[in-house]
Scaffold this motif. Sequence first.
Motif, PDB file in Angstrom:
ATOM      1  N   UNK A 220     -10.500 -31.424  24.724  1.00 29.53           N
ATOM      2  CA  UNK A 220     -11.092 -32.112  23.575  1.00 29.53           C
ATOM      3  C   UNK A 220     -10.438 -33.472  23.380  1.00 29.53           C
ATOM      4  N   UNK A 221      -9.133 -33.520  23.489  1.00 32.05           N
ATOM      5  CA  UNK A 221      -8.412 -34.788  23.332  1.00 32.05           C
ATOM      6  C   UNK A 221      -8.844 -35.797  24.404  1.00 32.05           C
ATOM      7  N   UNK A 222      -8.948 -35.357  25.642  1.00 34.42           N
ATOM      8  CA  UNK A 222      -9.367 -36.237  26.733  1.00 34.42           C
ATOM      9  C   UNK A 222     -10.783 -36.770  26.472  1.00 34.42           C
ATOM     10  N   UNK A 223     -11.694 -35.903  26.060  1.00 33.40           N
ATOM     11  CA  UNK A 223     -13.072 -36.320  25.816  1.00 33.40           C
ATOM     12  C   UNK A 223     -13.180 -37.279  24.630  1.00 33.40           C
ATOM     13  N   UNK A 224     -12.335 -37.076  23.633  1.00 38.08           N
ATOM     14  CA  UNK A 224     -12.354 -37.914  22.430  1.00 38.08           C
ATOM     15  C   UNK A 224     -11.684 -39.276  22.643  1.00 38.08           C
ATOM     16  N   UNK A 225     -10.880 -39.405  23.684  1.00 36.44           N
ATOM     17  CA  UNK A 225     -10.138 -40.651  23.897  1.00 36.44           C
ATOM     18  C   UNK A 225     -10.545 -41.404  25.164  1.00 36.44           C
ATOM     19  N   UNK A 226     -11.497 -40.879  25.910  1.00 36.01           N
ATOM     20  CA  UNK A 226     -11.939 -41.525  27.145  1.00 36.01           C
ATOM     21  C   UNK A 226     -13.299 -42.167  26.912  1.00 36.01           C
ATOM     22  N   UNK A 227     -13.350 -43.491  27.076  1.00 31.48           N
ATOM     23  CA  UNK A 227     -14.622 -44.178  26.847  1.00 31.48           C
ATOM     24  C   UNK A 227     -15.279 -44.576  28.165  1.00 31.48           C
ATOM     25  N   UNK A 228     -16.555 -44.920  28.067  1.00 30.96           N
ATOM     26  CA  UNK A 228     -17.313 -45.264  29.273  1.00 30.96           C
ATOM     27  C   UNK A 228     -16.823 -46.533  29.943  1.00 30.96           C
ATOM     28  N   UNK A 229     -16.280 -47.453  29.164  1.00 30.61           N
ATOM     29  CA  UNK A 229     -15.814 -48.703  29.759  1.00 30.61           C
ATOM     30  C   UNK A 229     -14.702 -48.459  30.776  1.00 30.61           C
TER      31      UNK A 229
END
Length: 145
Positions: free
Chosen positions: A120-129
Motif C-alpha cells: 500500500x505504501x509503495x502504491x501510494x508513493x509511486x507516481x507515473x512520472x
Amino acid sequence: MFSKSCNYAIKAAIFIAKHSLEENKVGFVDIAKEIDSPQAFTAKILQILVKSGIIDSVKGVNGGFYIPKKNIATTYLVEIVDAIDGDAVFHGCGLGLSQCSETHPCPVHDKFKSIRDELAHMLETTNLEELALGIKSGETFLKSL
C-alpha cells in the motif's frame, strides 16, 4: 497480487505517461502491442482508466490516449489499482478467507498484513512520472525480451 487487468492497466498507464511526457498521444493498438495484451481487452481497460479520470482520450486523426503533462507526477499507482481491482488488495486475507481479521486471524494474517501495508505504501508513493522516466531512460522496461 493484482489481477491480469490491473497489471495491464498499470503497464498501459506507464506507457501512455512516457509518451505524454513528450506531449504525444498513443493509439490503443500500439498500447496493446507494447504491453502484450489483446486489443479488445486493452480497449476495455483503457475505457475504465478514462472513466476514472486517470487518462484522457481524443478521437480522430490526431487522437489517442494521453495524460495531461501536469497530471503525470500527481497520478499514483494506487489510483490505477483502485480503478481496476478496487481496494481488496489493501484489506483482503492472504489466504482468501472472508472472516479473517485482527480478532479472528488466519495462519498468515500477521505476516501478510505487513506485506500488504508495504505494498500500500509503495502504491501510494509511486507516481507515473518516475516510472515513465525510468522507461524513457532505458533503466527499466515494460516488455519481456
